[in-house]
Design a protein around this motif. Structure first.
Motif, PDB file in Angstrom:
ATOM      1  N   SER A 149       0.723  -1.092  -0.254  1.00  0.00           N
ATOM      2  CA  SER A 149       0.026  -0.042  -0.101  1.00  0.00           C
ATOM      3  C   SER A 149       1.047   1.215   0.045  1.00  0.00           C
ATOM      4  CB  SER A 149      -1.048  -0.018   1.183  1.00  0.00           C
ATOM      5  OG  SER A 149      -1.312   1.336   1.510  1.00  0.00           O
ATOM      6  N   ASP A 150       0.421   2.148  -0.634  1.00  0.00           N
ATOM      7  CA  ASP A 150       0.965   3.673  -0.656  1.00  0.00           C
ATOM      8  C   ASP A 150       0.424   4.745   0.187  1.00  0.00           C
ATOM      9  OD1 ASP A 150      -1.264   4.198  -1.898  1.00  0.00           O
ATOM     10  OD2 ASP A 150      -0.155   4.980  -3.734  1.00  0.00           O
ATOM     11  N   SER A 151      -0.327   4.148   1.183  1.00  0.00           N
ATOM     12  CA  SER A 151      -0.903   4.963   2.132  1.00  0.00           C
ATOM     13  C   SER A 151      -0.181   6.112   2.796  1.00  0.00           C
ATOM     14  CB  SER A 151      -1.685   4.388   3.336  1.00  0.00           C
ATOM     15  OG  SER A 151      -2.621   3.503   2.849  1.00  0.00           O
ATOM     16  N   ASN A 152      -0.606   7.516   2.735  1.00  0.00           N
ATOM     17  CA  ASN A 152      -0.042   8.473   3.175  1.00  0.00           C
ATOM     18  C   ASN A 152       0.908   8.800   2.070  1.00  0.00           C
ATOM     19  OD1 ASN A 152      -1.538   8.485   5.830  1.00  0.00           O
ATOM     20  ND2 ASN A 152      -0.419   6.638   6.131  1.00  0.00           N
ATOM     21  N   GLY A 153       0.894   8.301   1.129  1.00  0.00           N
ATOM     22  CA  GLY A 153       2.131   9.053   0.328  1.00  0.00           C
ATOM     23  C   GLY A 153       3.489   8.325   0.394  1.00  0.00           C
ATOM     24  N   ILE A 154       3.571   7.270   1.155  1.00  0.00           N
ATOM     25  CA  ILE A 154       4.971   6.307   1.344  1.00  0.00           C
ATOM     26  C   ILE A 154       4.461   5.063   1.411  1.00  0.00           C
ATOM     27  CG2 ILE A 154       5.837   8.335   2.744  1.00  0.00           C
ATOM     28  CD1 ILE A 154       4.791   6.844   5.525  1.00  0.00           C
ATOM     29  N   TRP A 155       5.534   4.091   1.123  1.00  0.00           N
ATOM     30  CA  TRP A 155       5.155   2.746   1.072  1.00  0.00           C
ATOM     31  C   TRP A 155       5.021   2.023   2.372  1.00  0.00           C
ATOM     32  CZ3 TRP A 155       3.586   1.599  -3.231  1.00  0.00           C
ATOM     33  CH2 TRP A 155       4.122   2.030  -4.540  1.00  0.00           C
ATOM     34  N   SER A 156       3.905   1.371   2.674  1.00  0.00           N
ATOM     35  CA  SER A 156       4.019   0.526   3.652  1.00  0.00           C
ATOM     36  C   SER A 156       3.999  -1.032   3.413  1.00  0.00           C
ATOM     37  CB  SER A 156       2.853   0.744   4.499  1.00  0.00           C
ATOM     38  OG  SER A 156       1.607   0.368   3.930  1.00  0.00           O
ATOM     39  N   LYS A 157       4.605  -1.696   4.107  1.00  0.00           N
ATOM     40  CA  LYS A 157       4.803  -3.280   3.586  1.00  0.00           C
ATOM     41  C   LYS A 157       5.705  -3.595   2.504  1.00  0.00           C
ATOM     42  CE  LYS A 157       0.671  -3.957   6.200  1.00  0.00           C
ATOM     43  NZ  LYS A 157       0.603  -4.152   7.608  1.00  0.00           N
ATOM     44  N   GLY A 158       6.773  -2.589   2.471  1.00  0.00           N
ATOM     45  CA  GLY A 158       7.571  -2.698   1.333  1.00  0.00           C
ATOM     46  C   GLY A 158       7.474  -1.829   0.022  1.00  0.00           C
ATOM     47  N   ARG A 159       8.219  -1.589  -0.603  1.00  0.00           N
ATOM     48  CA  ARG A 159       8.131  -0.855  -1.819  1.00  0.00           C
ATOM     49  C   ARG A 159       7.698  -1.732  -2.863  1.00  0.00           C
ATOM     50  NH1 ARG A 159      13.569   1.029  -4.191  1.00  0.00           N
ATOM     51  NH2 ARG A 159      12.378   2.221  -5.611  1.00  0.00           N
ATOM     52  N   LEU A 160       6.509  -1.152  -3.742  1.00  0.00           N
ATOM     53  CA  LEU A 160       5.921  -2.028  -4.680  1.00  0.00           C
ATOM     54  C   LEU A 160       7.135  -2.818  -5.807  1.00  0.00           C
ATOM     55  CD1 LEU A 160       3.575  -3.286  -6.078  1.00  0.00           C
ATOM     56  CD2 LEU A 160       2.972  -0.984  -7.095  1.00  0.00           C
ATOM     57  N   ALA A 161       7.953  -2.117  -6.051  1.00  0.00           N
ATOM     58  CA  ALA A 161       8.947  -2.519  -7.025  1.00  0.00           C
ATOM     59  C   ALA A 161       9.766  -3.680  -6.478  1.00  0.00           C
ATOM     60  CB  ALA A 161       9.834  -1.473  -7.635  1.00  0.00           C
ATOM     61  N   ASP A 162      10.038  -3.650  -5.302  1.00  0.00           N
ATOM     62  CA  ASP A 162      10.863  -4.793  -4.663  1.00  0.00           C
ATOM     63  C   ASP A 162       9.956  -5.827  -4.458  1.00  0.00           C
ATOM     64  OD1 ASP A 162      12.886  -2.830  -4.484  1.00  0.00           O
ATOM     65  OD2 ASP A 162      12.549  -2.318  -2.277  1.00  0.00           O
ATOM     66  N   VAL A 163       8.863  -5.694  -4.014  1.00  0.00           N
ATOM     67  CA  VAL A 163       7.631  -6.801  -3.880  1.00  0.00           C
ATOM     68  C   VAL A 163       7.527  -7.518  -5.053  1.00  0.00           C
ATOM     69  CG1 VAL A 163       5.507  -7.317  -3.071  1.00  0.00           C
ATOM     70  CG2 VAL A 163       6.672  -5.912  -1.767  1.00  0.00           C
ATOM     71  N   LEU A 164       7.439  -6.790  -6.169  1.00  0.00           N
ATOM     72  CA  LEU A 164       7.034  -7.431  -7.339  1.00  0.00           C
ATOM     73  C   LEU A 164       8.348  -8.431  -7.795  1.00  0.00           C
ATOM     74  CD1 LEU A 164       5.404  -4.485  -9.506  1.00  0.00           C
ATOM     75  CD2 LEU A 164       4.414  -6.729  -8.838  1.00  0.00           C
ATOM     76  N   GLU A 165       9.531  -7.919  -7.422  1.00  0.00           N
ATOM     77  CA  GLU A 165      10.742  -8.555  -7.762  1.00  0.00           C
ATOM     78  C   GLU A 165      10.707 -10.061  -7.104  1.00  0.00           C
ATOM     79  OE1 GLU A 165      12.881  -8.435 -10.034  1.00  0.00           O
ATOM     80  OE2 GLU A 165      11.765  -6.688 -10.734  1.00  0.00           O
ATOM     81  N   GLN A 166      10.092  -9.878  -5.778  1.00  0.00           N
ATOM     82  CA  GLN A 166      10.303 -11.111  -5.016  1.00  0.00           C
ATOM     83  C   GLN A 166       9.268 -12.172  -5.350  1.00  0.00           C
ATOM     84  OE1 GLN A 166       9.035  -9.520  -0.949  1.00  0.00           O
ATOM     85  NE2 GLN A 166      10.904  -8.306  -1.055  1.00  0.00           N
ATOM     86  N   ARG A 167       8.294 -11.785  -6.572  1.00  0.00           N
ATOM     87  CA  ARG A 167       7.159 -12.508  -7.069  1.00  0.00           C
ATOM     88  C   ARG A 167       6.375 -13.518  -6.061  1.00  0.00           C
ATOM     89  NH1 ARG A 167       8.980 -13.860 -12.937  1.00  0.00           N
ATOM     90  NH2 ARG A 167      10.810 -12.475 -13.035  1.00  0.00           N
ATOM     91  N   PRO A 168       5.813 -12.785  -5.237  1.00  0.00           N
ATOM     92  CA  PRO A 168       4.769 -13.415  -4.404  1.00  0.00           C
ATOM     93  C   PRO A 168       3.715 -14.003  -5.285  1.00  0.00           C
ATOM     94  CG  PRO A 168       4.447 -11.215  -3.979  1.00  0.00           C
ATOM     95  CD  PRO A 168       5.780 -11.239  -4.824  1.00  0.00           C
ATOM     96  N   PRO A 169       3.268 -15.167  -5.035  1.00  0.00           N
ATOM     97  CA  PRO A 169       2.187 -16.096  -6.016  1.00  0.00           C
ATOM     98  C   PRO A 169       0.824 -15.087  -6.168  1.00  0.00           C
ATOM     99  CG  PRO A 169       2.585 -17.385  -3.912  1.00  0.00           C
ATOM    100  CD  PRO A 169       3.460 -16.060  -3.942  1.00  0.00           C
TER     101      PRO A 169
END
Ligand code: ZN
Length: 251
Positions: free
Chosen positions: A180-200
């Motif tokens: 989520s980008d709530s408050n204009g910052i990443w929570s639970k990790g940067r989206l680009a990084d999470v996409l690299e981790q390829r969660p199912p």
């Protein structure tokens, strides 16, 4: 002392938005919330509209160009925009016309002045669902709670409430990686990084107002929305008087 670097201001540009969306598209099947139970690499791509329908329209058009259909959750109690206003509702219809879906962004804070029974919860949720359905002629199949950590007594683990998928239900929470980008910052990790981790399975919440042409601080992005709406209202006022040949005294 914090800086734009700490909060990744550069992530929240339209160019970066296209980039993460492209990565997600390459790796996931985008599905509506109503179909979250399907198997495979699945992405639920959602926007809660908190501050600006104009920004939502811009992001919606980027997504349309890239062949993406997302869900835009509307708050009918927002102080920042009126989803049911004459001119603003036209923007909602344009977003629907681009192939996107509409969900209910339920503002529990609006009802925080008293305690409601669970039966009343359902009546109120159903009423808001029907308002959006009646106004826009579409099925509202899902809802998200606005600020679910602030007013908590409307939170629910139930998957379907009032014929709407609850995006924060236990099933989605446990099966999907959430970013989520709530408050204009990443929570639970940067989206680009999470996409690299390829969660199912991945559930992505972005708010259109946090994504601008140039990198800005969150405060500047909100000022941009507020000032833009003020200019829009001034233009609308002037145009109305012009259209009906009324004097614009003091212009
Ligand atoms: Zn919200």
């Amino acid at each position: 002392m914090t800086s734009g670097f700490d909060f990744h201001y550069d992530d929240f540009t339209e160019a970066h938005y296209r980039s993460v969306l492209k990565t997600a598209l390459d790796r996931y099947r985008f599905l509506p919330f109503e179909e979250f139970n399907q198997t495979g690499q699945i992405c639920l791509w959602r926007h809660d509209v908190d501050y600006s329908l104009q920004r939502a329209k811009r992001i919606a058009s980027i997504e349309m160009d890239m062949g993406v259909s997302a869900t835009y959750f509307l708050n009918i109690h927002s102080e920042f925009y009126s989803a049911l206003g004459e001119l603003s509702s036209e923007i909602v219809r344009e977003i629907i016309g681009m192939g996107h879906r509409i969900g209910l962004h339920f503002d529990a804070g609006f009802y925080a002045y008293k305690t409601w029974s669970s039966e009343e919860h359902r009546t109120i949720l159903l009423r808001e669902k029907e308002v959006l359905e009646g106004m826009f002629g579409v099925q509202i199949g899902c809802y998200s709670i606005h600020n679910p950590t602030a007013v908590t007594d409307w939170n629910s683990d139930e998957t379907v409430v009032c014929d709407m998928v609850n995006v924060y239900c236990r099933e989605i929470r446990t099966q999907f990686r959430y970013v989520s980008d709530s408050n204009g910052i990443w929570s639970k990790g940067r989206l680009a990084d999470v996409l690299e981790q390829r969660p199912p399975k991945i559930h992505v919440l972005t708010h259109a107002e946090w994504w601008t042409p140039e990198a800005l601080s969150p405060r500047e992005r909100i000022s941009r929305c507020i000032d833009g709406r003020a200019r829009f209202l001034h233009r609308s006022y002037d145009q109305f008087l012009l259209d009906f040949m009324r004097p614009n005294v003091g212009q």
